[in-house]
Structure formats: C-alpha cells, structure tokens
Scaffold this motif. Structure first.
Motif, mmCIF file in Angstrom:
data_model
loop_
_atom_site.group_PDB
_atom_site.id
_atom_site.type_symbol
_atom_site.label_atom_id
_atom_site.label_comp_id
_atom_site.label_asym_id
_atom_site.label_seq_id
_atom_site.Cartn_x
_atom_site.Cartn_y
_atom_site.Cartn_z
ATOM 1 N N THR A 354 -7.237 28.295 19.133
ATOM 2 C CA THR A 354 -9.145 28.757 18.368
ATOM 3 C C THR A 354 -8.579 29.591 16.853
ATOM 4 N N SER A 355 -7.189 30.126 17.333
ATOM 5 C CA SER A 355 -6.744 31.058 15.545
ATOM 6 C C SER A 355 -7.406 30.038 14.298
ATOM 7 N N ARG A 356 -7.279 31.232 13.585
ATOM 8 C CA ARG A 356 -7.659 30.482 11.913
ATOM 9 C C ARG A 356 -5.998 30.307 11.554
ATOM 10 N N GLY A 357 -5.199 30.471 11.880
ATOM 11 C CA GLY A 357 -3.776 30.469 11.844
ATOM 12 C C GLY A 357 -2.744 29.482 12.362
ATOM 13 N N CYS A 358 -2.445 28.772 12.285
ATOM 14 C CA CYS A 358 -1.415 27.637 12.764
ATOM 15 C C CYS A 358 -0.178 28.072 12.592
ATOM 16 N N ALA A 359 0.580 26.818 13.848
ATOM 17 C CA ALA A 359 2.267 27.005 13.979
ATOM 18 C C ALA A 359 3.108 25.705 13.257
ATOM 19 N N GLN A 360 1.712 24.574 14.241
ATOM 20 C CA GLN A 360 2.540 23.732 14.301
ATOM 21 C C GLN A 360 1.654 23.000 14.117
ATOM 22 N N LEU A 361 1.375 21.215 14.384
ATOM 23 C CA LEU A 361 0.667 20.454 14.003
ATOM 24 C C LEU A 361 1.075 19.013 14.601
ATOM 25 N N ASP A 362 -0.032 18.084 15.931
ATOM 26 C CA ASP A 362 -0.410 17.492 16.249
ATOM 27 C C ASP A 362 -0.593 16.354 15.608
ATOM 28 N N TYR A 363 0.646 14.905 14.707
ATOM 29 C CA TYR A 363 0.560 14.739 13.871
ATOM 30 C C TYR A 363 -0.371 13.201 14.591
ATOM 31 N N GLY A 364 -0.963 13.105 15.889
ATOM 32 C CA GLY A 364 -1.481 12.119 16.332
ATOM 33 C C GLY A 364 -3.020 12.121 16.389
ATOM 34 N N ARG A 365 -3.221 13.027 17.190
ATOM 35 C CA ARG A 365 -4.547 13.041 17.028
ATOM 36 C C ARG A 365 -5.420 14.479 16.963
ATOM 37 N N GLY A 366 -4.832 15.348 16.161
ATOM 38 C CA GLY A 366 -4.778 16.558 15.270
ATOM 39 C C GLY A 366 -4.925 17.840 16.425
#
Length: 708
Positions: A354-366
């Motif tokens: 639940t972080s504000r920052g992000c490191a990698q995306l799930d391109y399927g379901r987000g």
C-alpha cells in the motif's frame, strides 16, 4: 576434605559440560533407537493432510508471513515483545488464518508467546518455520558445497529443530534470534520451508562447479538421477533436518524448499528465457523422499502478480484468459506450476503493498508493486487467493502481517540513509508497506489527517501569511503536513518550498512564477487531475541517478545550472526485464510520476477513507501531506536531505535545521516564511492500525463482516 572438594568440582564441571552439550550443540545420544517416529502431517497426491485429533484430513494452509521488525528497530534486533505477538496471533486467527510463517529463528519472545497462545487453545494456530541463508553466502564467491555455505547451513538446520523443541541456547548472530529457548512448540509446527529465494547465479555456479557429482542418497531424502548438483544439496539439507528430528525427538513434519520464479523449474520459449535471463532451475521433483519419511513434502513458491511478468512476453502463454474471460497471467502461471508438480504446491508469499511509491507494474489487472490503496490491496489479495485455489494449490501465505519501516527497495535505496530507515516511515519505499497491520505515526493518533477538518491546526503552526493567503505546517515520522487558507476554489494554488541552499531558483519558467527566495520544489494544487509536485531540475534525483539509463546522456557531464528556472515533474523509475533488446525492438526504461497528487480523505475513521490521499479540500482551505522522500529527505529523523548531486557525484547527506515555504496564486512574487525543524532521532512514536485489507481478508476467509 580435599577429595570431597575435588569430587564437587568434578561434578560441577560435568554438569556444565553436560549443559553445554545438551543446550549448545547438536550432539545427542539416541536412548530410544527403536521408538516409533510420530507425525501429525502427511500428503496425499497434491493435498496436505493434518491430524487435528480425529485422524488425517485435508488441510488448506491459510497463513500469514510474519517479520521481526517494528518502528524504531531493525529486524535483526528482534524487538517484538511477547505481548505484541500474543495480540497479533489473536488478530491473525480472527482473520481466518490457521498458520503463521517465519523466516528464521526468532527471538525467544516469539516462541514463548506462541506456546502461551496455543497451550490451552482447542483451535491452535500453526507454525511454518523457515531456515535462513544470509546474503553474503548467497551472493559471494561460494557455491552451495563450499564449507562457508554448506556447513553453517546444516548446523543451523539442526539448531532450528532444537529451538522448536525448546532445547537450545543460541548465541548472537544478526541473521537469527538468540537466547535461551525452553518452550516446546513442536505440537503446533506444521513443517519447515528450508532456504530463501535462491540467487540464480549461485545455483548456476553450483551446477557448473559441481557437475558430475553423484546423486545424494539419505535415509529420508534422496536425489533422482536427473537432479542437478544444487538439487543434490537440497536433498542433503532435507535429509539432515528429517534425520536429526527423527533421531533426537522421534518426530517428523512437512518439509519444503523455498523457491521463486527466478529459479522455477519451467521451460520457456527462447525469447522469454533470454529477456528474463533464465539461467538456472531448481526442481524439487528431483528431490525425493523414501517410504520412511511419512510426514510429506510440498513445493513452496513466492509468487507475485508483477514479478517477473514472464507470460506477458510468451507467445504460448500470454493469450491465457480465465473462466471470466479476463486476461490473467497470474493464474496461468499458477496452473502451469501445479501441473508440473506431483506434490502439493503452497504459495508461501503473495501480496501487494500500500505504498505511495511503486517499483513495478502488473500489466494485466493492475496489481502493482505499490500505488494501491488499502482497499485495493485487500481486493487484490482476495483475487489472487481465488486464483491460487482455482489452480489447485494446497495453500497460501499472505505477505505479510505487519508493515516494516526498516525495509529498503532497489529504486529508492540510493535516496535514503540505509542505516536510519527504522526511525521513519517512508511511504515511497514499497517494501515497507506490504502488511495488513499499519504502524501509523503518533502514540494514539497522527498529528494531522488530510480530511477537510482543520480542528488539529493551531496558531503555532503558522509559517507565513500573504494577503488573503496563509500557510501552516507540521510534521511527524511519515509526512510533512501543510494547511493552505485562502481562495482555494478559484484556481491553481502554488507552494514553493526551499530546503537546500546549494541550489534552487527564485523563478519558475513553467508555470511562470517568482518566489521570495530560491525554491527547490513547487507544489501545484489544481484540482483532482492536475495537482503535482515539481522539483527544480538541478535537484531532480531521478535525473542525477538514472539519467544515463533514461536518456543515454551522462547527467554529470551536462549538469543543469544550480539556479536553473526549470522545474520538472517528480518521477520514479520502474523495473523492467534485464535484457535491453526484445527481438530487435529497444525497450525504454519506464518511469511514473510519483509527484502527481491524489485528492481524497486521508482519515482512517472516514467512510470514504483513501489511504493514498495527498490532499483534501475543506471550506476555504486545503490540507496537504507530502512524504519526506518526495522532498529529497534522506533521513528526516535527523533532518538530513540530499546535498548537491553534481558537487558530490551522487547522493550525500546534508543536515538542515529549517526550511522555507510560501503560498500564493502566482499573480505576484510569492513570499516565503521560515519553519524550524528538529529531528526525533531514534525516539519514534506510533500506534497500530489494522488496514482495510485486513477486514477484506477476514470477510473472505471467515464469511464474517465486511470491509469498513
């Protein structure tokens, strides 16, 4: 008399020697060589069986991983108390979980609490005990048969068994707890997960250096003819645990070996293999058990929806859709794994932060590695749980129970002081926020909630006034909070912020603004879609640290001027596969705008709570909260920020005692006021709060209640 004294001394020495051998070593005399080996676990096909008193029956593991960190302490301090563990066990079981998993020998307080919780509990909470391998052993010059790797691993395996049976004194080591272990918790230990997420280079190096080694054959575990040298080592490790526990304690329990997609046993097409650098495989189907091992073996995997996203690039697997007709590569991967195995498969780590920052995306379901609200976290866990069950897995373990302030991650670790991370909450670092339990700043409540209620603000918080405008500020271990008063409904509102005197500009080219002093950041409040934090280009950490990879141009060869009037969006880099080529198509290094601000209600007590809310309008005012790292603080507990990147060729700390901030609509130069800053050192305040995701999982697993 002399003989008596000698006899007493001899008896004392014998007692001390016996105590040492019994509690400090793995030496023992088997006084019951013919005794029956007991076990309350087993497997049947791909199902785990547990005897809870009425005979072996199918058992679905519904677990939660549990770390050893809490605010103000690093994991290696093992600072969680017995009472805290007892409270958490109750909350975990009330959520519908039946097991907790730990990664190493915890402090004695854990086992004391676990014993106390289960002793008179007719519905006990079970334990899956881990065996840790330290980073140095994994990431150095050693293969898995090197004495520096294998010998400590095997001895630690025996030590773990003794700890669970309450017969061990453990000396200090930063990778495990230490002290006297006297509680026998073995009646509630389902089994072991041995090892960690194996370094693929160590696996490949072992397989190369030990090529030609003969398959291991032990009393309880053996390696098949197809086993690799690394898998041979796993057979030896499993046999060591099983033999020691059976010999000394006449017990057996489930055994698994840790694994993850990087070293999974699957075979992929050449394009996927090359892109994701699939250089090693670990297949526990090659690690066999003899009929003497009756308690069962299962396959353990850490599987997340975003890492690594193999199937998105696989021509064979990418077209997969689930029963609902949706693209679901996560379930496709799970089904492929369970089809490969003949034994039960347990997903021993899964979740999203639940972080504000992000490191990698799930391109399927987000289901991304960051940037998800607490409600979205719960919904993602529920969806993944349904995938896990649909794929035929024997159980799962949510990662993780509690947030951990000390954690680091690859795309922010350059920006923070890694020796001080336990003393502040960095919501830009995704690894800190996987928990179902949050540690919020403040002993009882936080100093401010961005909720459209200005009742917590006082005159002492005032920073500056500018005609009809005023700006107030306060802070805690997670955020800087600002209260803007004025005509906030009439158009964009601008907040220049000055932290460092090494750079900054009194002018901004776009939007065209001027400030009362050189500013390093510009906050633009312009409704739910166009609010953001801009950073002066000279002070843009992403440009300095990733400019070469992003643009192909060395940022330090062509640095921006110290007083450049260029302010740019604040961005973070995202992870991509290691290969830079996809069939001749160049792959750009992606980023996302972490400075984009989210409008919403940030109070957990509100029915429309949004855990990622950055600002909330009220009547004639706006409340705003900014994470420390977004303003280039590397260690706010000591009020340290980034110094000039181009003067130091990277991130160096600079201690400050004040900042300046102002507010205005841009019609004229925006004056800025001073606010003194004082760090809190290692004296943190916090309170526990169950996230919205906890209640979603509870409703899923128990059928009781709904998310608040």
């Amino acid at each position: 008399m002399r003989k008596f004294l000698i006899l007493c001394a001899a008896l004392i020495l014998a007692a001390l020697a016996g105590n040492y051998l019994y509690f400090h070593t793995s030496l023992y005399l088997d006084l019951r060589p013919g005794a029956e080996i007991r076990s309350f676990t087993g497997t049947e096909g791909k199902t785990i069986l547990v005897d809870t008193g009425a005979g072996p029956a199918p058992f679905e593991i519904r677990g939660v991983d549990m770390g050893t960190g809490k605010p103000g302490h690093f994991a290696t301090e093992f600072a969680v108390t017995r009472d805290e563990y007892l409270r958490w066990f109750g909350q975990i079981q009330a959520m519908g979980a039946n097991a907790v998993r730990i990664y190493t020998i915890n402090g004695p307080e854990f086992y004391e609490a676990f014993y106390q919780y289960n002793r008179d509990n007719p519905d006990p909470l079970y334990l899956i005990q881990g065996l840790w391998v330290d980073d140095y052993s994994q990431d150095s010059h050693m293969d898995a048969y090197d004495g520096g790797f294998l010998d400590p691993l095997l001895e630690d395996a025996r030590r773990v068994v003794d700890v669970l049976h309450g017969r061990r004194n453990v000396s200090y080591d930063p990778t495990r707890g230490s002290g006297q272990y006297r509680r026998d918790v073995s009646p509630w230990v389902l089994g072991y997960i041995l090892g960690v997420e194996w370094n693929d280079r160590t696996v490949a190096y072992t397989d190369s250096m030990e090529a030609g080694s003969q398959p291991y054959a032990g009393e309880y575990f053996y390696a098949s003819e197809d086993a690799s040298p690394f898998e041979n080592m796993l057979a030896l490790l499993g046999d060591t645990v099983a033999s020691y526990e059976a010999g000394r304690y006449k017990e057996q329990r489930l055994i698994a070996f840790a694994n993850w997609p990087t070293t999974d046993p699957l075979v992929y097409d050449a394009l996927t293999t090359g892109r994701f650098r699939k250089i090693a495989q670990v297949d526990v189907e090659h690690v066999k058990t003899t009929p003497a091992f009756r308690s069962g073996q299962f396959a353990s995997y850490h599987i997340y929806p975003y890492y690594p996203d193999y199937l998105r690039y696989s021509a064979d697997l990418a077209p997969y859709v689930d029963a609902a007709g949706a693209s679901n590569t996560y379930r496709a991967y799970l089904e492929t794994l369970t089809a490969h195995h003949t034994m039960p498969v347990v997903v021993s780590e899964f979740g999203v932060p639940t972080s504000r920052g992000c490191a990698q995306l799930d391109y399927g379901r987000g289901f991304n590695q960051g940037g998800m609200t607490e409600a979205e976290q719960g919904e993602a866990i529920a969806a993944m749980y349904r995938d896990i069950r649909s794929a035929g897995c024997a159980g799962c373990v949510i990662f993780t129970w509690q947030d951990e302030w000390f954690k680091r991650t690859w795309n922010t670790m350059h920006a923070v002081d890694l020796t001080q991370t336990a003393y502040w909450s960095d919501c830009q670092t995704n690894e800190q926020s996987f928990g179902l339990l949050s540690f919020d700043p403040g002993a009882v409540e936080s100093v401010c909630y961005v909720d459209g209620d200005d009742g917590e603000w006082t005159a002492s918080d005032l920073v500056c006034e500018n005609g009809e405008w005023s700006l107030s500020m306060k802070y805690d271990e997670r955020y800087l909070y600002f209260l803007v008063r004025g005509a906030v409904e009439e158009g964009p509102v601008y907040l220049p912020i000055d932290t460092t005197q090494e750079s900054g500009s009194p002018l901004c080219a776009d939007p065209a603004l001027s400030f009362g002093r050189a500013a390093d950041f510009l906050v633009v409040l312009d409704g739910p879609e166009d609010s953001r934090v801009l950073v002066q280009e000279r002070y843009d950490c992403l440009r300095a640290m990733y400019g070469l990879k992003l643009t192909g141009v060395d940022s330090f060869e062509f640095p921006p001027a110290a007083d450049t009037s260029s302010f740019v969006p604040s961005r973070m880099v995202l992870q991509v596969a290691q290969s830079a080529d996809m069939g001749g198509v160049a792959v750009d290094l992606p980023t996302f705008e972490t400075g984009a601000l989210t409008q919403g209600n940030g109070s957990p007590a509100s029915p429309d709570f949004n855990s990622l809310a950055d600002f909330c309008p009220g009547e004639g005012f706006i409340e705003l909260r900014l994470p420390w790292q977004l303003l280039n603080f590397s260690n706010p507990s000591d009020m340290q920020i980034h110094d000039d990147y181009y003067a130091h060729y990277g991130v160096e700390n600079l201690t400050i005692s004040r900042l300046w901030a102002g507010v205005g609509d841009g019609g004229e130069t925006i004056p800025m006021g001073e606010r003194l800053l004082k760090g809190w050192g290692n004296k943190v305040t916090y309170h526990e709060r169950l996230k919205e995701s906890y209640y979603i999982v509870r409703a899923l697993w128990t059928g009781e209640g709904d998310a608040p």
